[in-house]
Design an enzyme around this catalytic site. Structure first.
Site, mmCIF file in Angstrom:
data_model
loop_
_atom_site.group_PDB
_atom_site.id
_atom_site.type_symbol
_atom_site.label_atom_id
_atom_site.label_comp_id
_atom_site.label_asym_id
_atom_site.label_seq_id
_atom_site.Cartn_x
_atom_site.Cartn_y
_atom_site.Cartn_z
ATOM 1 N N LYS A 8 -63.348 4.814 24.005
ATOM 2 C CA LYS A 8 -64.128 3.910 23.133
ATOM 3 C C LYS A 8 -64.206 2.499 23.712
ATOM 4 C CE LYS A 8 -61.408 4.553 19.550
ATOM 5 N NZ LYS A 8 -60.431 5.500 20.139
ATOM 6 N N ARG A 83 -61.830 3.422 10.344
ATOM 7 C CA ARG A 83 -61.080 4.627 10.700
ATOM 8 C C ARG A 83 -60.404 5.276 9.494
ATOM 9 N NH1 ARG A 83 -58.483 2.106 15.751
ATOM 10 N NH2 ARG A 83 -57.160 3.874 16.028
ATOM 11 N N ARG A 122 -53.148 5.179 31.657
ATOM 12 C CA ARG A 122 -53.814 3.915 31.306
ATOM 13 C C ARG A 122 -52.920 2.714 31.636
ATOM 14 N NH1 ARG A 122 -56.431 2.907 25.553
ATOM 15 N NH2 ARG A 122 -54.378 3.519 24.786
ATOM 16 N N ARG A 155 -49.468 0.116 27.561
ATOM 17 C CA ARG A 155 -49.388 -0.260 26.152
ATOM 18 C C ARG A 155 -48.163 0.425 25.545
ATOM 19 N NH1 ARG A 155 -55.262 0.418 23.359
ATOM 20 N NH2 ARG A 155 -53.988 1.485 21.798
ATOM 21 N N ARG A 166 -50.298 8.937 16.746
ATOM 22 C CA ARG A 166 -51.665 8.402 16.662
ATOM 23 C C ARG A 166 -52.679 9.540 16.544
ATOM 24 N NH1 ARG A 166 -51.743 5.167 21.938
ATOM 25 N NH2 ARG A 166 -53.941 4.836 21.517
HETATM 26 P P1 AP5 Z 1 -59.968 3.618 26.587
HETATM 27 O O1 AP5 Z 1 -61.352 3.172 26.824
HETATM 28 O O2 AP5 Z 1 -58.866 2.602 26.580
HETATM 29 O O3 AP5 Z 1 -59.891 4.540 25.271
HETATM 30 P P2 AP5 Z 1 -59.938 4.159 23.722
HETATM 31 O O4 AP5 Z 1 -60.664 5.263 23.051
HETATM 32 O O5 AP5 Z 1 -60.430 2.763 23.547
HETATM 33 O O6 AP5 Z 1 -58.397 4.269 23.402
HETATM 34 P P3 AP5 Z 1 -57.433 3.457 22.434
HETATM 35 O O7 AP5 Z 1 -56.063 4.020 22.702
HETATM 36 O O8 AP5 Z 1 -57.586 1.969 22.599
HETATM 37 O O9 AP5 Z 1 -57.929 3.873 21.041
HETATM 38 P P4 AP5 Z 1 -57.142 3.839 19.735
HETATM 39 O O10 AP5 Z 1 -58.183 4.114 18.736
HETATM 40 O O11 AP5 Z 1 -55.942 4.714 19.705
HETATM 41 O O12 AP5 Z 1 -56.483 2.378 19.747
HETATM 42 P P5 AP5 Z 1 -56.937 0.975 19.192
HETATM 43 O O13 AP5 Z 1 -56.738 -0.002 20.273
HETATM 44 O O14 AP5 Z 1 -58.269 1.047 18.533
HETATM 45 O O15 AP5 Z 1 -59.639 4.745 27.701
HETATM 46 C C1 AP5 Z 1 -58.354 5.360 27.791
HETATM 47 C C2 AP5 Z 1 -57.994 5.596 29.279
HETATM 48 O O16 AP5 Z 1 -58.920 6.554 29.835
HETATM 49 C C3 AP5 Z 1 -58.108 4.341 30.161
HETATM 50 O O17 AP5 Z 1 -57.105 4.367 31.121
HETATM 51 C C4 AP5 Z 1 -59.497 4.475 30.823
HETATM 52 O O18 AP5 Z 1 -59.519 3.835 32.073
HETATM 53 C C5 AP5 Z 1 -59.625 6.005 30.947
HETATM 54 N N1 AP5 Z 1 -61.022 6.476 30.838
HETATM 55 C C6 AP5 Z 1 -62.004 5.976 30.042
HETATM 56 N N2 AP5 Z 1 -63.150 6.695 30.195
HETATM 57 C C7 AP5 Z 1 -62.848 7.676 31.100
HETATM 58 C C8 AP5 Z 1 -63.621 8.746 31.657
HETATM 59 N N3 AP5 Z 1 -64.906 8.953 31.343
HETATM 60 N N4 AP5 Z 1 -63.005 9.583 32.542
HETATM 61 C C9 AP5 Z 1 -61.704 9.391 32.863
HETATM 62 N N5 AP5 Z 1 -60.944 8.381 32.379
HETATM 63 C C10 AP5 Z 1 -61.494 7.536 31.500
HETATM 64 O O19 AP5 Z 1 -55.880 0.737 18.043
HETATM 65 C C11 AP5 Z 1 -54.506 0.539 18.339
HETATM 66 C C12 AP5 Z 1 -53.724 0.428 17.037
HETATM 67 O O20 AP5 Z 1 -54.184 -0.714 16.291
HETATM 68 C C13 AP5 Z 1 -53.881 1.609 16.063
HETATM 69 O O21 AP5 Z 1 -52.986 2.652 16.358
HETATM 70 C C14 AP5 Z 1 -53.589 0.927 14.718
HETATM 71 O O22 AP5 Z 1 -52.205 0.732 14.551
HETATM 72 C C15 AP5 Z 1 -54.234 -0.438 14.891
HETATM 73 N N6 AP5 Z 1 -55.628 -0.438 14.439
HETATM 74 C C16 AP5 Z 1 -56.742 -0.622 15.213
HETATM 75 N N7 AP5 Z 1 -57.859 -0.574 14.467
HETATM 76 C C17 AP5 Z 1 -57.450 -0.364 13.189
HETATM 77 C C18 AP5 Z 1 -58.144 -0.188 11.970
HETATM 78 N N8 AP5 Z 1 -59.479 -0.208 11.899
HETATM 79 N N9 AP5 Z 1 -57.409 0.043 10.854
HETATM 80 C C19 AP5 Z 1 -56.059 0.075 10.879
HETATM 81 N N10 AP5 Z 1 -55.333 -0.067 12.018
HETATM 82 C C20 AP5 Z 1 -56.033 -0.279 13.166
#
Ligand code: AP5
Length: 210
Positions: A8, A83, A122, A155, A166
């Site tokens: 994402k 979410r 990552r 991370r 998660r």
């Molecule tokens: P990446 O692009 O980093 O993936 P992502 O989907 O953004 O992953 P996240 O782990 O950030 O998502 P998440 O939803 O768990 O965490 P968030 O930060 O939102 O890619 C991942 C890896 O793959 C990278 O190494 C990249 O290089 C590689 N990659 C990408 N594309 C690729 C491809 N095509 N092929 C191969 N490799 C590839 O949230 C974190 C925490 O914050 C949550 O757990 C929660 O506690 C809190 N939080 C965030 N938003 C909310 C909300 N709305 N409500 C409540 N709590 C929240």
């Protein structure tokens, strides 16, 4: 939308560059708040460390503040929000207040095995939040951010036990909103597997059709 680690953040950053709108990542904003010791970060930290969702009042506060800034007036890409069913209603309320509308919801997909591989490799920049992968998207110089030169880190919530939690939280609280957006006719599924630039082309096409 999509499972943790599906890409994402990677895709939202490219799409925003392409569309010229801000990238609003709730996870990114929360991580910055934790790093800076801001009150919001102090309250959010334990939820993030355990892999659970941060309470809705905190999320609403940060989304309202971010979307109210002038650079979001012509649109934005949300990453990681909403979410849960409650956050879908929250977004509807915020958009109504801002006089904005939801153009589309894009669900990136990949297999659980691919997700584990991506999260295991990552690396992120603690300063500018840029994302890398040791094999798929390595920095030019190992362990160093291309953009700002900071040392890259893993991370804390990419530890195996937290990733498991998660993924469970995603299945329990986030997956149910897919049905709702499908019923509203705004959701499009995008295959998230393949080179990031190929996924970006598919996503751009889906955005164009929305
Ligand atoms: P990446 O692009 O980093 O993936 P992502 O989907 O953004 O992953 P996240 O782990 O950030 O998502 P998440 O939803 O768990 O965490 P968030 O930060 O939102 O890619 C991942 C890896 O793959 C990278 O190494 C990249 O290089 C590689 N990659 C990408 N594309 C690729 C491809 N095509 N092929 C191969 N490799 C590839 O949230 C974190 C925490 O914050 C949550 O757990 C929660 O506690 C809190 N939080 C965030 N938003 C909310 C909300 N709305 N409500 C409540 N709590 C929240």
């Amino acid at each position: 939308m999509g499972m943790p680690g599906v890409g994402k953040g990677t895709q939202a950053a490219r799409l925003c560059q392409d569309l010229g709108v801000p990238h609003v990542s709730t996870g990114g904003i929360l991580r910055q708040a934790v790093a800076s010791g801001a009150p919001l970060g102090l309250r959010a930290r334990s939820y993030m460390a355990s892999g659970g969702l941060v309470p809705d009042d905190l999320v609403e506060e940060l989304v309202v503040e971010r979307l109210g800034r002038p650079d979001a007036g012509d649109g934005f890409v949300l990453d990681g929000f909403p979410r849960s069913v409650e956050q879908v209603a929250m977004l509807d309320r915020i958009l109504a207040r801002l006089g904005q509308r939801l153009d589309g919801v894009f669900l990136l997909t990949a297999s659980p095995a691919e997700i584990i591989r991506r999260l295991g490799g990552r690396r992120v920049c603690p300063r500018c939040d840029r994302v890398y992968h040791v094999d798929n998207q390595p920095p030019r110089s190992p362990g160093v951010c291309d953009a700002c030169g900071s040392a890259l880190v893993q991370r804390p919530d990419d530890a195996e036990s937290v990733v498991r939690e998660r993924l469970e939280v995603y299945a329990r609280q986030t997956l149910p909103i897919v049905e709702g957006y499908l019923a509203r006719g705004v959701l499009r599924e995008v295959n998230g597997v393949g080179e990031p630039q190929d996924v970006a082309v598919r996503l751009r096409l889906a955005v164009g059709q929305a």
